[in-house]
Scaffold this motif. Structure first.
Motif, PDB file in Angstrom:
ATOM      1  N   SER A 315     -13.403   6.235  -6.883  1.00  0.00           N
ATOM      2  CA  SER A 315     -13.498   6.742  -8.352  1.00  0.00           C
ATOM      3  C   SER A 315     -14.926   7.133  -8.630  1.00  0.00           C
ATOM      4  CB  SER A 315     -13.174   5.883  -9.617  1.00  0.00           C
ATOM      5  OG  SER A 315     -11.873   5.398  -9.357  1.00  0.00           O
ATOM      6  N   VAL A 316     -15.497   7.996  -7.481  1.00  0.00           N
ATOM      7  CA  VAL A 316     -16.857   8.114  -7.410  1.00  0.00           C
ATOM      8  C   VAL A 316     -16.913   9.527  -8.204  1.00  0.00           C
ATOM      9  CG1 VAL A 316     -18.645   8.888  -5.958  1.00  0.00           C
ATOM     10  CG2 VAL A 316     -17.176   7.499  -5.122  1.00  0.00           C
ATOM     11  N   GLU A 317     -18.037   9.470  -9.031  1.00  0.00           N
ATOM     12  CA  GLU A 317     -18.389  10.494 -10.000  1.00  0.00           C
ATOM     13  C   GLU A 317     -19.881  10.714  -9.919  1.00  0.00           C
ATOM     14  OE1 GLU A 317     -17.438  10.219 -14.052  1.00  0.00           O
ATOM     15  OE2 GLU A 317     -15.282  10.486 -13.702  1.00  0.00           O
ATOM     16  N   ILE A 318     -20.342  12.185  -9.438  1.00  0.00           N
ATOM     17  CA  ILE A 318     -21.809  12.571  -9.141  1.00  0.00           C
ATOM     18  C   ILE A 318     -21.881  13.768 -10.246  1.00  0.00           C
ATOM     19  CG2 ILE A 318     -23.398  13.664  -7.631  1.00  0.00           C
ATOM     20  CD1 ILE A 318     -21.254  12.268  -5.324  1.00  0.00           C
ATOM     21  N   SER A 319     -22.951  13.248 -11.250  1.00  0.00           N
ATOM     22  CA  SER A 319     -23.144  14.116 -12.297  1.00  0.00           C
ATOM     23  C   SER A 319     -24.495  14.524 -11.674  1.00  0.00           C
ATOM     24  CB  SER A 319     -23.301  13.447 -13.665  1.00  0.00           C
ATOM     25  OG  SER A 319     -22.081  12.818 -13.928  1.00  0.00           O
ATOM     26  N   VAL A 320     -24.391  16.231 -11.632  1.00  0.00           N
ATOM     27  CA  VAL A 320     -25.711  16.892 -11.515  1.00  0.00           C
ATOM     28  C   VAL A 320     -26.049  17.901 -12.803  1.00  0.00           C
ATOM     29  CG1 VAL A 320     -26.547  18.722  -9.641  1.00  0.00           C
ATOM     30  CG2 VAL A 320     -24.479  17.230  -9.096  1.00  0.00           C
ATOM     31  N   PRO A 321     -27.314  17.774 -13.050  1.00  0.00           N
ATOM     32  CA  PRO A 321     -27.590  18.395 -14.126  1.00  0.00           C
ATOM     33  C   PRO A 321     -27.886  19.854 -13.842  1.00  0.00           C
ATOM     34  CG  PRO A 321     -29.587  17.209 -13.170  1.00  0.00           C
ATOM     35  CD  PRO A 321     -28.364  16.972 -12.609  1.00  0.00           C
ATOM     36  N   VAL A 322     -27.359  20.915 -14.981  1.00  0.00           N
ATOM     37  CA  VAL A 322     -27.572  22.354 -14.896  1.00  0.00           C
ATOM     38  C   VAL A 322     -28.169  22.803 -16.087  1.00  0.00           C
ATOM     39  CG1 VAL A 322     -25.593  22.798 -13.215  1.00  0.00           C
ATOM     40  CG2 VAL A 322     -25.132  22.791 -15.838  1.00  0.00           C
ATOM     41  N   LYS A 344     -22.437  18.327 -21.864  1.00  0.00           N
ATOM     42  CA  LYS A 344     -23.503  17.446 -21.365  1.00  0.00           C
ATOM     43  C   LYS A 344     -24.526  18.055 -20.369  1.00  0.00           C
ATOM     44  CE  LYS A 344     -20.522  13.526 -21.757  1.00  0.00           C
ATOM     45  NZ  LYS A 344     -19.766  12.501 -20.920  1.00  0.00           N
ATOM     46  N   ASN A 345     -24.195  19.508 -20.178  1.00  0.00           N
ATOM     47  CA  ASN A 345     -24.993  20.325 -19.288  1.00  0.00           C
ATOM     48  C   ASN A 345     -25.089  19.790 -17.864  1.00  0.00           C
ATOM     49  OD1 ASN A 345     -25.819  21.941 -21.209  1.00  0.00           O
ATOM     50  ND2 ASN A 345     -27.602  20.825 -21.915  1.00  0.00           N
ATOM     51  N   VAL A 346     -24.011  19.228 -17.303  1.00  0.00           N
ATOM     52  CA  VAL A 346     -23.823  18.674 -16.078  1.00  0.00           C
ATOM     53  C   VAL A 346     -22.714  19.287 -15.349  1.00  0.00           C
ATOM     54  CG1 VAL A 346     -24.850  16.269 -16.373  1.00  0.00           C
ATOM     55  CG2 VAL A 346     -22.562  16.721 -16.974  1.00  0.00           C
ATOM     56  N   VAL A 347     -22.593  19.220 -14.033  1.00  0.00           N
ATOM     57  CA  VAL A 347     -21.305  19.414 -12.991  1.00  0.00           C
ATOM     58  C   VAL A 347     -20.991  17.983 -12.702  1.00  0.00           C
ATOM     59  CG1 VAL A 347     -20.485  20.341 -11.067  1.00  0.00           C
ATOM     60  CG2 VAL A 347     -22.166  21.716 -12.533  1.00  0.00           C
ATOM     61  N   VAL A 348     -19.760  17.416 -12.946  1.00  0.00           N
ATOM     62  CA  VAL A 348     -19.211  16.439 -12.360  1.00  0.00           C
ATOM     63  C   VAL A 348     -18.193  16.599 -11.290  1.00  0.00           C
ATOM     64  CG1 VAL A 348     -18.052  14.252 -13.008  1.00  0.00           C
ATOM     65  CG2 VAL A 348     -19.258  15.405 -14.790  1.00  0.00           C
ATOM     66  N   TRP A 349     -18.946  15.911 -10.131  1.00  0.00           N
ATOM     67  CA  TRP A 349     -18.225  15.974  -8.828  1.00  0.00           C
ATOM     68  C   TRP A 349     -17.317  14.819  -8.680  1.00  0.00           C
ATOM     69  CZ3 TRP A 349     -21.046  15.978  -3.436  1.00  0.00           C
ATOM     70  CH2 TRP A 349     -20.177  16.128  -2.524  1.00  0.00           C
ATOM     71  N   SER A 350     -16.092  14.812  -8.812  1.00  0.00           N
ATOM     72  CA  SER A 350     -15.191  13.491  -8.639  1.00  0.00           C
ATOM     73  C   SER A 350     -14.472  13.475  -7.153  1.00  0.00           C
ATOM     74  CB  SER A 350     -14.181  13.442  -9.528  1.00  0.00           C
ATOM     75  OG  SER A 350     -14.710  13.742 -11.131  1.00  0.00           O
ATOM     76  N   VAL A 384     -24.808   8.526 -10.575  1.00  0.00           N
ATOM     77  CA  VAL A 384     -23.526   8.619  -9.600  1.00  0.00           C
ATOM     78  C   VAL A 384     -23.071   7.171 -10.288  1.00  0.00           C
ATOM     79  CG1 VAL A 384     -22.922   7.974  -7.359  1.00  0.00           C
ATOM     80  CG2 VAL A 384     -25.214   9.208  -7.607  1.00  0.00           C
ATOM     81  N   ARG A 385     -21.578   7.399 -10.107  1.00  0.00           N
ATOM     82  CA  ARG A 385     -20.754   6.306 -10.559  1.00  0.00           C
ATOM     83  C   ARG A 385     -19.945   5.987  -9.435  1.00  0.00           C
ATOM     84  NH1 ARG A 385     -17.851   7.313 -16.388  1.00  0.00           N
ATOM     85  NH2 ARG A 385     -16.959   5.280 -15.853  1.00  0.00           N
ATOM     86  N   PHE A 386     -19.688   4.543  -9.191  1.00  0.00           N
ATOM     87  CA  PHE A 386     -18.658   4.269  -8.203  1.00  0.00           C
ATOM     88  C   PHE A 386     -18.107   2.855  -8.366  1.00  0.00           C
ATOM     89  CE2 PHE A 386     -22.888   3.593  -6.804  1.00  0.00           C
ATOM     90  CZ  PHE A 386     -22.788   2.246  -6.269  1.00  0.00           C
ATOM     91  N   GLU A 387     -17.217   2.480  -7.630  1.00  0.00           N
ATOM     92  CA  GLU A 387     -16.729   1.018  -7.361  1.00  0.00           C
ATOM     93  C   GLU A 387     -16.349   0.864  -5.680  1.00  0.00           C
ATOM     94  OE1 GLU A 387     -13.086  -1.031  -9.517  1.00  0.00           O
ATOM     95  OE2 GLU A 387     -14.576  -1.065 -10.590  1.00  0.00           O
ATOM     96  N   ILE A 388     -16.876  -0.100  -5.311  1.00  0.00           N
ATOM     97  CA  ILE A 388     -16.339  -0.558  -3.825  1.00  0.00           C
ATOM     98  C   ILE A 388     -15.739  -2.058  -4.013  1.00  0.00           C
ATOM     99  CG2 ILE A 388     -17.138  -0.954  -1.614  1.00  0.00           C
ATOM    100  CD1 ILE A 388     -19.741   0.897  -2.432  1.00  0.00           C
ATOM    101  N   PRO A 389     -14.433  -2.075  -3.609  1.00  0.00           N
ATOM    102  CA  PRO A 389     -13.770  -3.520  -3.756  1.00  0.00           C
ATOM    103  C   PRO A 389     -14.074  -4.188  -2.418  1.00  0.00           C
ATOM    104  CG  PRO A 389     -12.219  -1.695  -3.408  1.00  0.00           C
ATOM    105  CD  PRO A 389     -13.537  -0.915  -3.444  1.00  0.00           C
ATOM    106  N   TYR A 390     -13.753  -5.293  -2.653  1.00  0.00           N
ATOM    107  CA  TYR A 390     -13.923  -6.387  -1.376  1.00  0.00           C
ATOM    108  C   TYR A 390     -15.319  -6.328  -0.699  1.00  0.00           C
ATOM    109  CZ  TYR A 390      -9.073  -4.961  -1.934  1.00  0.00           C
ATOM    110  OH  TYR A 390      -7.930  -4.536  -2.505  1.00  0.00           O
ATOM    111  N   PHE A 391     -16.290  -6.359  -1.386  1.00  0.00           N
ATOM    112  CA  PHE A 391     -17.723  -5.964  -0.980  1.00  0.00           C
ATOM    113  C   PHE A 391     -18.749  -6.402  -1.892  1.00  0.00           C
ATOM    114  CE2 PHE A 391     -21.141  -2.910  -0.701  1.00  0.00           C
ATOM    115  CZ  PHE A 391     -21.554  -3.296   0.594  1.00  0.00           C
ATOM    116  N   SER A 421     -21.532   0.730  -9.590  1.00  0.00           N
ATOM    117  CA  SER A 421     -22.744   1.483 -10.070  1.00  0.00           C
ATOM    118  C   SER A 421     -23.124   0.592 -11.233  1.00  0.00           C
ATOM    119  CB  SER A 421     -22.713   2.740  -9.997  1.00  0.00           C
ATOM    120  OG  SER A 421     -21.742   3.214 -10.966  1.00  0.00           O
ATOM    121  N   GLY A 422     -24.605   0.372 -11.569  1.00  0.00           N
ATOM    122  CA  GLY A 422     -25.065   0.289 -12.770  1.00  0.00           C
ATOM    123  C   GLY A 422     -25.625   1.490 -13.387  1.00  0.00           C
ATOM    124  N   ASP A 423     -27.073   1.308 -13.532  1.00  0.00           N
ATOM    125  CA  ASP A 423     -27.710   2.514 -13.874  1.00  0.00           C
ATOM    126  C   ASP A 423     -28.366   3.069 -12.362  1.00  0.00           C
ATOM    127  OD1 ASP A 423     -29.115   4.451 -15.284  1.00  0.00           O
ATOM    128  OD2 ASP A 423     -30.850   2.932 -16.049  1.00  0.00           O
TER     129      ASP A 423
END
Length: 429
Positions: A315-322, A344-350, A384-391, A421-423
């Protein structure tokens, strides 16, 4: 000393419900709170503690409510704030959503709860599971001649009831680490930015399904414990700012770093910790944002997984401002999908699944209006938002979980590790 009175106010500062615990502060003092708060807000000098004359207001805001404690004494402020947040937690457990309407609908229960949560300004029973045993939202029939004080309240272990039974005895342990990261902007695709801030905030959460009154002992690869027992520093973690649930025996932990406790039933957070270490960015982002005046914006973003190849980020989300005046978006991605969010003036790449060591690319093209905006816009960072299991980033490990109960049953502990990901922000150049 603690709070004299506790108030719940609406957004206009009108008291919805209040409880006077000590009687040494006039209840009319609350009328000064809202004008004082608004004045301080206008001056840009708003603080969590406001003072009018000799009266101090310690306040927090939750949804459309203000929770305010008043005192004239030199109160323990951290205790009062912890109590106010605990009130929010307990009310939320009872009413699902804590807002003005749920306060108005549940006056009787709230008065009962306020009576049990605090006594003469000092916090008492604040565990919602125990409170739910004797403060219910159903009407009770009056039983004469019977005083109904739940034994748990008078027990040494006030967070766990006696006589709990399960067919299958199990403990689920979740080690969750959030990575906070801030990276400065590089000069382009090949010039990397430097890490300005990095820290790991970890929590260990338990879900307990155990019969009776079990004693649990949790063993971690804690550096201080390894040094005490002469095992050296290899593969150990130095934990900072450790905070425990009330069930943990602190004297035992101070003596020999043993985490020993009788757990509450069900879900709870056993402990939290922080590590102020230099974290290698798990997902590295390189970006080039080219703005051609009066015509278009070209964006190129490269994302690289800098964690172990056998791990996968989900579930990776990369929010790029435009720019706020951009329009007619066009996207090209090597993996996943991109979506423009104009509000939100962003492009979200999922990206649903991002394996370690892999590199992916996104290109975006936006049109710009022929008439440019007057003010110069800042450049917000890429989030950036993400979650890595078993790690886990820190390398913390649950070495053992011992479960001791007088009936001698066998219980199964299950452990799960998650890094998220936190902040997590990377500035653009």
């Amino acid at each position: 000393m603690s709070a004299s009175a506790v108030f719940v106010l609406d957004l206009k500062g009108k008291p919805l419900i209040s409880r006077n615990y000590k009687g040494d502060v006039s209840m009319a003092e609350i009328d000064h709170f809202m004008p004082l708060l608004m004045r301080k807000e206008e001056e840009g000098a708003l603080t969590p503690l406001l003072t009018h004359g000799k009266v101090h207001f310690l306040w927090i805001k939750h949804t459309n409510l203000y929770l305010v404690a008043t005192t004239m004494k030199n109160a323990n402020a951290s205790l009062v704030y912890s109590f106010l947040y605990k009130v929010v937690e307990v009310f939320s457990e009872y009413f699902k959503e804590l807002e003005e309407e749920s306060i108005r609908d549940n006056f009787v229960v709230i008065y009962e709860l306020l009576d049990e949560l605090m006594d003469f300004g000092f916090p008492q029973t604040t565990d919602s599971k125990i409170l739910q045993e004797y403060i219910t939202q159903q009407g009770n029939k009056l039983e004469t001649g019977k005083s109904h004080v739940p034994p748990t309240v008078t027990n040494a272990v006030s967070w766990r009831s006696e006589g709990i039974k399960y067919k299958k005895n199990e403990v689920f342990i979740d080690v969750i680490e959030s990575v906070n990261l801030l990276v400065s902007g590089g000069g382009g695709v090949n010039t990397n930015g430097s890490v300005l801030l990095s820290e790991i905030v970890g929590t260990i959460k338990l879900k307990v399904f155990l019969s009776g009154m079990p004693e649990l002992r949790l063993g971690l690869n804690d550096r201080m414990l390894f040094e005490l027992t002469g095992r050296g520093k290899n593969k150990s973690v130095e934990l900072e700012d450790v905070k425990f649930h009330q069930c943990v025996r602190l004297s035992r932990f101070d003596n020999d770093r043993t985490i020993s406790f009788i757990p509450p039933d069900g879900d709870f957070e056993l402990m939290s910790y922080r590590l102020n270490t230099q974290v290698k960015p798990l997902i590295w982002i390189e970006s080039v944002i080219e703005k051609f005046s009066h015509s278009r914006v070209e964006i190129m973003v490269k994302a690289k997984g800098q964690f172990k190849k056998q791990s996968v980020a989900n579930s990776v989300e990369i929010s790029v401002p435009v720019p706020s005046d951009a329009d007619s978006p066009k996207f090209k991605t090597s993996v996943g999908s991109a979506k423009y969010m104009p509000e939100k003036n962003v492009v979200v790449w999922s990206i649903k699944s991002f394996p370690g060591g892999k590199e992916f690319l996104m290109r975006a093209h936006f049109g710009l209006p022929s008439v440019e905006k007057e003010e110069v816009e800042g450049r917000p960072p890429i989030a950036v938002r993400f979650e890595i299991p078993y790690f886990t980033v820190s390398g913390i490990q649950v070495r053992y979980m011992k479960i001791i109960e007088k009936s001698g049953y066998q219980a199964l502990p299950w452990v799960r590790y998650i890094t998220q990901s936190g902040d997590y922000q990377l500035r653009t150049q």
